[in-house]
Design a protein around this motif. Sequence first.
Motif, PDB file in Angstrom:
ATOM      1  N   GLY A  29      46.786  36.004  37.865  1.00  0.00           N
ATOM      2  CA  GLY A  29      45.550  36.589  37.361  1.00  0.00           C
ATOM      3  C   GLY A  29      44.772  37.350  38.177  1.00  0.00           C
ATOM      4  O   GLY A  29      45.151  38.122  39.037  1.00  0.00           O
ATOM      5  N   ILE A  30      43.215  37.120  38.395  1.00  0.00           N
ATOM      6  CA  ILE A  30      42.402  37.564  39.246  1.00  0.00           C
ATOM      7  C   ILE A  30      42.773  37.213  40.591  1.00  0.00           C
ATOM      8  O   ILE A  30      42.369  37.793  41.497  1.00  0.00           O
ATOM      9  N   GLY A  31      43.409  36.041  40.906  1.00  0.00           N
ATOM     10  CA  GLY A  31      44.105  35.842  42.178  1.00  0.00           C
ATOM     11  C   GLY A  31      44.698  36.616  42.889  1.00  0.00           C
ATOM     12  O   GLY A  31      44.535  36.969  44.345  1.00  0.00           O
ATOM     13  N   ASP A  32      45.517  37.551  42.085  1.00  0.00           N
ATOM     14  CA  ASP A  32      46.013  38.650  42.711  1.00  0.00           C
ATOM     15  C   ASP A  32      45.203  39.634  43.367  1.00  0.00           C
ATOM     16  O   ASP A  32      45.553  40.243  44.560  1.00  0.00           O
ATOM     17  N   THR A  33      44.044  40.065  42.707  1.00  0.00           N
ATOM     18  CA  THR A  33      43.028  40.882  43.247  1.00  0.00           C
ATOM     19  C   THR A  33      42.441  40.350  44.485  1.00  0.00           C
ATOM     20  O   THR A  33      42.062  40.901  45.560  1.00  0.00           O
ATOM     21  N   LEU A  34      41.928  39.178  44.371  1.00  0.00           N
ATOM     22  CA  LEU A  34      41.250  38.304  45.460  1.00  0.00           C
ATOM     23  C   LEU A  34      42.119  38.022  46.627  1.00  0.00           C
ATOM     24  O   LEU A  34      41.571  38.114  47.832  1.00  0.00           O
ATOM     25  N   ALA A  35      43.393  38.182  46.466  1.00  0.00           N
ATOM     26  CA  ALA A  35      44.184  37.846  47.587  1.00  0.00           C
ATOM     27  C   ALA A  35      44.272  38.822  48.595  1.00  0.00           C
ATOM     28  O   ALA A  35      44.740  38.761  49.769  1.00  0.00           O
ATOM     29  N   GLU A  36      43.591  39.939  48.195  1.00  0.00           N
ATOM     30  CA  GLU A  36      43.607  41.321  49.131  1.00  0.00           C
ATOM     31  C   GLU A  36      42.351  40.954  49.914  1.00  0.00           C
ATOM     32  O   GLU A  36      42.270  41.777  50.941  1.00  0.00           O
ATOM     33  N   GLY A  37      41.360  40.116  49.591  1.00  0.00           N
ATOM     34  CA  GLY A  37      40.162  40.086  50.472  1.00  0.00           C
ATOM     35  C   GLY A  37      39.088  40.929  49.995  1.00  0.00           C
ATOM     36  O   GLY A  37      39.296  41.949  49.274  1.00  0.00           O
ATOM     37  N   VAL A  38      37.757  40.584  50.408  1.00  0.00           N
ATOM     38  CA  VAL A  38      36.709  41.168  50.124  1.00  0.00           C
ATOM     39  C   VAL A  38      36.749  42.680  50.305  1.00  0.00           C
ATOM     40  O   VAL A  38      36.241  43.729  49.521  1.00  0.00           O
ATOM     41  N   HIS A  39      37.147  43.337  51.434  1.00  0.00           N
ATOM     42  CA  HIS A  39      37.091  44.616  52.031  1.00  0.00           C
ATOM     43  C   HIS A  39      37.874  45.486  50.868  1.00  0.00           C
ATOM     44  O   HIS A  39      37.567  46.561  50.459  1.00  0.00           O
ATOM     45  N   ARG A  40      39.003  45.011  50.473  1.00  0.00           N
ATOM     46  CA  ARG A  40      40.105  45.631  49.491  1.00  0.00           C
ATOM     47  C   ARG A  40      39.671  45.418  48.074  1.00  0.00           C
ATOM     48  O   ARG A  40      40.161  46.340  47.051  1.00  0.00           O
ATOM     49  N   ARG A  55      24.665  31.983  48.244  1.00  0.00           N
ATOM     50  CA  ARG A  55      24.815  32.698  47.131  1.00  0.00           C
ATOM     51  C   ARG A  55      25.171  34.164  47.687  1.00  0.00           C
ATOM     52  O   ARG A  55      24.654  34.973  47.023  1.00  0.00           O
ATOM     53  N   TYR A  56      26.337  34.189  48.058  1.00  0.00           N
ATOM     54  CA  TYR A  56      27.051  35.559  48.814  1.00  0.00           C
ATOM     55  C   TYR A  56      25.840  36.256  49.413  1.00  0.00           C
ATOM     56  O   TYR A  56      25.765  37.688  49.032  1.00  0.00           O
ATOM     57  N   PHE A  57      25.290  35.870  50.454  1.00  0.00           N
ATOM     58  CA  PHE A  57      24.432  36.424  51.172  1.00  0.00           C
ATOM     59  C   PHE A  57      23.229  37.153  50.394  1.00  0.00           C
ATOM     60  O   PHE A  57      22.433  37.721  51.263  1.00  0.00           O
ATOM     61  N   ASP A  58      22.867  36.654  49.462  1.00  0.00           N
ATOM     62  CA  ASP A  58      21.702  37.017  48.607  1.00  0.00           C
ATOM     63  C   ASP A  58      20.408  36.408  49.244  1.00  0.00           C
ATOM     64  O   ASP A  58      19.488  36.805  49.256  1.00  0.00           O
ATOM     65  N   ASP A  59      20.617  35.149  49.649  1.00  0.00           N
ATOM     66  CA  ASP A  59      19.633  34.128  50.384  1.00  0.00           C
ATOM     67  C   ASP A  59      19.864  33.847  51.772  1.00  0.00           C
ATOM     68  O   ASP A  59      21.028  33.925  52.141  1.00  0.00           O
ATOM     69  N   LEU A  96      34.800  44.157  42.110  1.00  0.00           N
ATOM     70  CA  LEU A  96      34.153  43.161  41.937  1.00  0.00           C
ATOM     71  C   LEU A  96      32.534  43.718  41.464  1.00  0.00           C
ATOM     72  O   LEU A  96      31.688  42.938  40.874  1.00  0.00           O
ATOM     73  N   GLY A  97      32.434  44.948  42.014  1.00  0.00           N
ATOM     74  CA  GLY A  97      30.917  45.394  42.034  1.00  0.00           C
ATOM     75  C   GLY A  97      29.827  44.677  43.004  1.00  0.00           C
ATOM     76  O   GLY A  97      28.757  44.572  42.742  1.00  0.00           O
ATOM     77  N   VAL A  98      30.535  44.198  44.102  1.00  0.00           N
ATOM     78  CA  VAL A  98      29.494  43.553  45.157  1.00  0.00           C
ATOM     79  C   VAL A  98      29.695  44.247  46.386  1.00  0.00           C
ATOM     80  O   VAL A  98      30.584  44.981  46.584  1.00  0.00           O
ATOM     81  N   ASP A  99      28.741  43.771  47.432  1.00  0.00           N
ATOM     82  CA  ASP A  99      28.771  44.385  48.629  1.00  0.00           C
ATOM     83  C   ASP A  99      29.917  43.878  49.573  1.00  0.00           C
ATOM     84  O   ASP A  99      30.343  42.831  49.421  1.00  0.00           O
ATOM     85  N   SER A 140      29.872  38.201  41.122  1.00  0.00           N
ATOM     86  CA  SER A 140      30.274  39.282  40.234  1.00  0.00           C
ATOM     87  C   SER A 140      30.219  38.640  38.716  1.00  0.00           C
ATOM     88  O   SER A 140      30.077  39.394  37.902  1.00  0.00           O
ATOM     89  N   GLU A 141      30.608  37.115  38.602  1.00  0.00           N
ATOM     90  CA  GLU A 141      30.431  36.768  37.117  1.00  0.00           C
ATOM     91  C   GLU A 141      29.169  35.865  37.182  1.00  0.00           C
ATOM     92  O   GLU A 141      29.159  35.193  36.046  1.00  0.00           O
ATOM     93  N   ASP A 142      28.228  35.815  37.982  1.00  0.00           N
ATOM     94  CA  ASP A 142      27.043  35.291  37.891  1.00  0.00           C
ATOM     95  C   ASP A 142      27.414  33.768  37.603  1.00  0.00           C
ATOM     96  O   ASP A 142      26.995  32.898  36.692  1.00  0.00           O
ATOM     97  N   ALA A 143      28.220  33.259  38.432  1.00  0.00           N
ATOM     98  CA  ALA A 143      28.829  31.791  38.286  1.00  0.00           C
ATOM     99  C   ALA A 143      28.363  30.911  39.617  1.00  0.00           C
ATOM    100  O   ALA A 143      29.381  30.066  39.812  1.00  0.00           O
ATOM    101  N   PHE A 144      27.499  31.187  40.399  1.00  0.00           N
ATOM    102  CA  PHE A 144      27.310  30.300  41.564  1.00  0.00           C
ATOM    103  C   PHE A 144      27.260  28.952  41.159  1.00  0.00           C
ATOM    104  O   PHE A 144      26.445  28.610  40.205  1.00  0.00           O
ATOM    105  N   GLY A 145      27.774  28.038  42.048  1.00  0.00           N
ATOM    106  CA  GLY A 145      27.642  26.516  41.852  1.00  0.00           C
ATOM    107  C   GLY A 145      28.659  26.096  40.977  1.00  0.00           C
ATOM    108  O   GLY A 145      28.933  24.593  40.741  1.00  0.00           O
TER     109      GLY A 145
END
Length: 554
Positions: free
Chosen positions: A371-382, A251-255, A387-390, A349-354
């Motif tokens: 859509g949001i894929g254009d943002t995500l295509a840049e990778g986590v660092h960018r 779950r994105y490094f939470d656990d 997204l408001g995540v680490d 970011s969307e509380d949508a795990f699973g």
Amino acid sequence: MLHARGSLLTVDVSEQSAQRIDIDDLLERTVGGRATATALAHDRIPFDADPFGPENRAYLSTGPLQQSQMSFTGRMNMTALSPLTDGLASTNAGGYLSRNFADTGISVLEIVGESDELLAIHVTDSGVEFEAVPELENALVPEVSSYMAETRDLGPEHCIAIGPAGENLVRFASVMTFDSRAFGRGGLGAVLGSKNVKCVTFEGESAPAIEVPSIQSEIHREAAQSDDRMKRQGTTGGTEFINDNFSLPTRYFDDYSFEHADQIGGNAVEEKKYKKGACSACAYACKLPTRDEETGLETEGPEFETVYSFGSLQGVDDIVDVMKSNELCDVLGMDTISAGVTIAAYLKSEDAFGDADLAHELAEQIAYREGIGDTLAEGVHRCHDELGVDDYTVKGMEFAAHDGRVLHGQGLSYAVANRGADHMYAGMLGLEYSGELDPEGTLGKAETLVHEENASAFRDTGIVCAFGGDYVTDDRLETLFGAPIDALLEVGSKTVTRERHFNNQRGFDVNDDGTPYELPDLEAAIQEYYAARGWSENGVVPDGSLEPVSISAD
């Protein structure tokens, strides 16, 4: 020392021209594979190049062992300036390409420039042909293979290709071969996409003769006779062990562990495996052709890293869902690690795990930058701020599964690796999982890390599969290459140093070496590493540390 043979073929797609250059002197010093490609890239890519610009160069290279019939040698190397990390990156892939590549009489392919039209490049031992392929725009990887089979009578074992992700400059797009084998990390598929190169084919009968010592037969026989769990479950065989005893990021490094690891681990994958799979000339056959009878879904894999990135890290507990994610990444041409981690960040970011269906939708949106894929295509660092995540990356590269928060030597490896948070850059994780090295602490591990980085760099130079370590031992490497192990490791050391020096010229220094989480004594351990390498306290390679690369035209 045993080394690759064959010319450097430079293909300029701007001019649609090609030139073969004799690089025998360079090959004698660098052996082949990653070392040769890194030496060329260091000297021929401008230090201020744009990863998506025509001045970036992509290198595909082979080693001398690809001229053998030995197990663990069905691999090739690819090197370029990475659009994901903004530094020099090498990655390798298995499959059946390497022998067909060598048959063209070259040891390295160099692609430079930028085409005005979408191209297929056909390399043979008699020349190079450029083919405009507008009909392949945004074609899936298997569709490219089908086209080449129909029009050229060349199967996927003759081809490298990019999918929609590469064409649309997804920063973690992969270059694919044999449809399901990926030059995965670092976004080199987007480099080909920026050059408007959809695929390259290789065919010929002019492989240079390389005499590989007879020890290759003994290694091949042992690989055929072994009964390793890896042959049944691939890298997923350790999933439950790692989850129960160390950490399976969830779950994105939470656990640190996943309560349903058994539903996506080695036994679950083995239940879906329906036949054996291998790479060229390899009797080890550790690949994982899998099929779900109920849905008819077929793919190759998933391997452990995909079980992590599209399974535990997303909170997904159905192996068929992970298989579908794996297949989507293959046909779209994306690295499963970076894609899965980036999608996991969005799910957090969307509380949508699973939500596996959402993950599948996002994979397609990323590949087409919709859509949001254009943002995500840049990778986590960018995109992590939006997204408001680490930011779980190092040097812009998303983390592999092996958790540096628990395996501190591996954490140190991630921190200083020229390629970023990639598990294949050094083998610290294996030493810490086995107990040979205490997982606790970072101090006193620098010398071991330097050795492991050098060994990995030479493995990618030879080229030998990482899974052949129990068979292609140090003494056998000495026999195969006709040189003491220290000389082989020195080739690896020079390669790591060249990568670092190139990155230094782009502004990388100690400020880029670290992890997004705290590790004990990490800053002091990094200084130990620099001292072991002979670099400055700022992580910079001293002037005069590199021997020049010299090549001459035929």
